[in-house]
Design a protein around this motif. Sequence first.
Motif, PDB file in Angstrom:
ATOM      1  N   ASN A 226       0.690  -1.444  -0.046  1.00 53.76           N
ATOM      2  CA  ASN A 226       0.479  -0.188   0.189  1.00 53.76           C
ATOM      3  C   ASN A 226       0.807   1.155  -0.280  1.00 53.76           C
ATOM      4  O   ASN A 226       0.866   1.711   1.057  1.00 53.76           O
ATOM      5  N   ARG A 227       1.015   1.543  -0.746  1.00 55.51           N
ATOM      6  CA  ARG A 227       1.977   2.632  -1.508  1.00 55.51           C
ATOM      7  C   ARG A 227       1.379   4.460  -0.919  1.00 55.51           C
ATOM      8  O   ARG A 227       2.729   4.480  -0.267  1.00 55.51           O
ATOM      9  N   MET A 228      -0.005   4.203  -0.689  1.00 57.84           N
ATOM     10  CA  MET A 228      -0.220   5.719   0.297  1.00 57.84           C
ATOM     11  C   MET A 228      -0.026   5.240   1.744  1.00 57.84           C
ATOM     12  O   MET A 228       0.250   6.782   2.858  1.00 57.84           O
ATOM     13  N   ALA A 229      -0.375   4.172   2.554  1.00 56.40           N
ATOM     14  CA  ALA A 229       0.636   4.208   4.043  1.00 56.40           C
ATOM     15  C   ALA A 229       1.256   3.767   4.212  1.00 56.40           C
ATOM     16  O   ALA A 229       1.751   4.326   4.840  1.00 56.40           O
ATOM     17  N   LEU A 230       2.187   3.873   2.753  1.00 57.20           N
ATOM     18  CA  LEU A 230       3.819   4.112   3.360  1.00 57.20           C
ATOM     19  C   LEU A 230       4.249   6.240   3.351  1.00 57.20           C
ATOM     20  O   LEU A 230       5.395   5.820   3.451  1.00 57.20           O
ATOM     21  N   ARG A 231       3.579   6.313   2.513  1.00 55.21           N
ATOM     22  CA  ARG A 231       4.115   7.415   1.957  1.00 55.21           C
ATOM     23  C   ARG A 231       4.038   8.572   3.046  1.00 55.21           C
ATOM     24  O   ARG A 231       4.327   9.136   4.138  1.00 55.21           O
ATOM     25  N   TYR A 232       2.175   7.807   3.959  1.00 48.91           N
ATOM     26  CA  TYR A 232       1.961   8.762   5.058  1.00 48.91           C
ATOM     27  C   TYR A 232       2.714   7.904   6.667  1.00 48.91           C
ATOM     28  O   TYR A 232       3.788   8.962   7.200  1.00 48.91           O
ATOM     29  N   PHE A 233       3.655   6.578   6.414  1.00 52.97           N
ATOM     30  CA  PHE A 233       4.120   6.488   7.047  1.00 52.97           C
ATOM     31  C   PHE A 233       5.496   6.770   7.087  1.00 52.97           C
ATOM     32  O   PHE A 233       6.310   7.501   8.387  1.00 52.97           O
ATOM     33  N   ARG A 234       5.963   6.983   6.197  1.00 53.11           N
ATOM     34  CA  ARG A 234       7.339   8.015   6.137  1.00 53.11           C
ATOM     35  C   ARG A 234       7.217   9.562   6.530  1.00 53.11           C
ATOM     36  O   ARG A 234       7.512   9.929   7.562  1.00 53.11           O
ATOM     37  N   LYS A 235       6.467  10.373   6.605  1.00 55.84           N
ATOM     38  CA  LYS A 235       5.735  11.723   6.298  1.00 55.84           C
ATOM     39  C   LYS A 235       5.219  11.715   7.745  1.00 55.84           C
ATOM     40  O   LYS A 235       6.042  12.629   8.136  1.00 55.84           O
ATOM     41  N   TYR A 236       4.892  10.466   8.582  1.00 55.60           N
ATOM     42  CA  TYR A 236       4.414  11.342  10.102  1.00 55.60           C
ATOM     43  C   TYR A 236       5.680  10.429  10.579  1.00 55.60           C
ATOM     44  O   TYR A 236       5.926  10.971  11.840  1.00 55.60           O
ATOM     45  N   ASN A 237       6.515   9.334  11.013  1.00 56.10           N
ATOM     46  CA  ASN A 237       7.896   9.132  10.918  1.00 56.10           C
ATOM     47  C   ASN A 237       8.775  10.305  11.007  1.00 56.10           C
ATOM     48  O   ASN A 237       9.098  10.764  11.846  1.00 56.10           O
ATOM     49  N   ASP A 238       8.613  10.673   9.791  1.00 56.82           N
ATOM     50  CA  ASP A 238       9.996  12.349   9.614  1.00 56.82           C
ATOM     51  C   ASP A 238       9.345  13.482  10.685  1.00 56.82           C
ATOM     52  O   ASP A 238      10.270  13.157  11.376  1.00 56.82           O
ATOM     53  N   GLU A 239       8.248  13.541  10.927  1.00 51.86           N
ATOM     54  CA  GLU A 239       7.771  14.710  11.536  1.00 51.86           C
ATOM     55  C   GLU A 239       7.867  14.391  13.423  1.00 51.86           C
ATOM     56  O   GLU A 239       7.946  15.196  13.732  1.00 51.86           O
ATOM     57  N   LEU A 240       7.687  12.850  13.630  1.00 55.97           N
ATOM     58  CA  LEU A 240       8.010  12.411  14.519  1.00 55.97           C
ATOM     59  C   LEU A 240       9.081  13.115  14.713  1.00 55.97           C
ATOM     60  O   LEU A 240       8.865  12.804  16.406  1.00 55.97           O
ATOM     61  N   LYS A 241      10.194  12.530  14.438  1.00 56.15           N
ATOM     62  CA  LYS A 241      11.683  12.738  14.673  1.00 56.15           C
ATOM     63  C   LYS A 241      11.780  13.493  15.336  1.00 56.15           C
ATOM     64  O   LYS A 241      12.821  13.546  15.996  1.00 56.15           O
ATOM     65  N   LYS A 242      11.545  15.081  13.822  1.00 55.60           N
ATOM     66  CA  LYS A 242      11.317  16.696  14.409  1.00 55.60           C
ATOM     67  C   LYS A 242      10.965  17.203  15.585  1.00 55.60           C
ATOM     68  O   LYS A 242      11.648  17.290  16.387  1.00 55.60           O
TER      69      LYS A 242
END
Length: 94
Positions: free
Chosen positions: A37-53
């Motif tokens: 699921n590419r959309m879920a993967l995009r969301y995962f990357r987006k929110y994971n990057d935000e979480l790190k910040k």
Amino acid sequence: MLNNKNCAEKEKLLCKVRELAFTVHELNLFLDSHPHNRMALRYFRKYNDELKKVTALYEEAYGPLTAKSDSTCDEWVWIKRPWPWENICDWEDD
């Protein structure tokens, strides 16, 4: 001692960390059963990057959130922070 304004800012930032951590965890679980699921993967990357910040912002201002986050300091400060059951607004920093 943290004043009420600082306490509110700290709690707000911690709440954001918790929200993002929950989102990333849930997306991780979803991707375990839907790995293509590419959309879920995009969301995962987006929110994971935000979480790190947001986590970095919190830890820079208030100290480590986990013991493993404390490994970059010259001294072991993890134990100097309030425990989860202690009222953070009453904590005095060294």
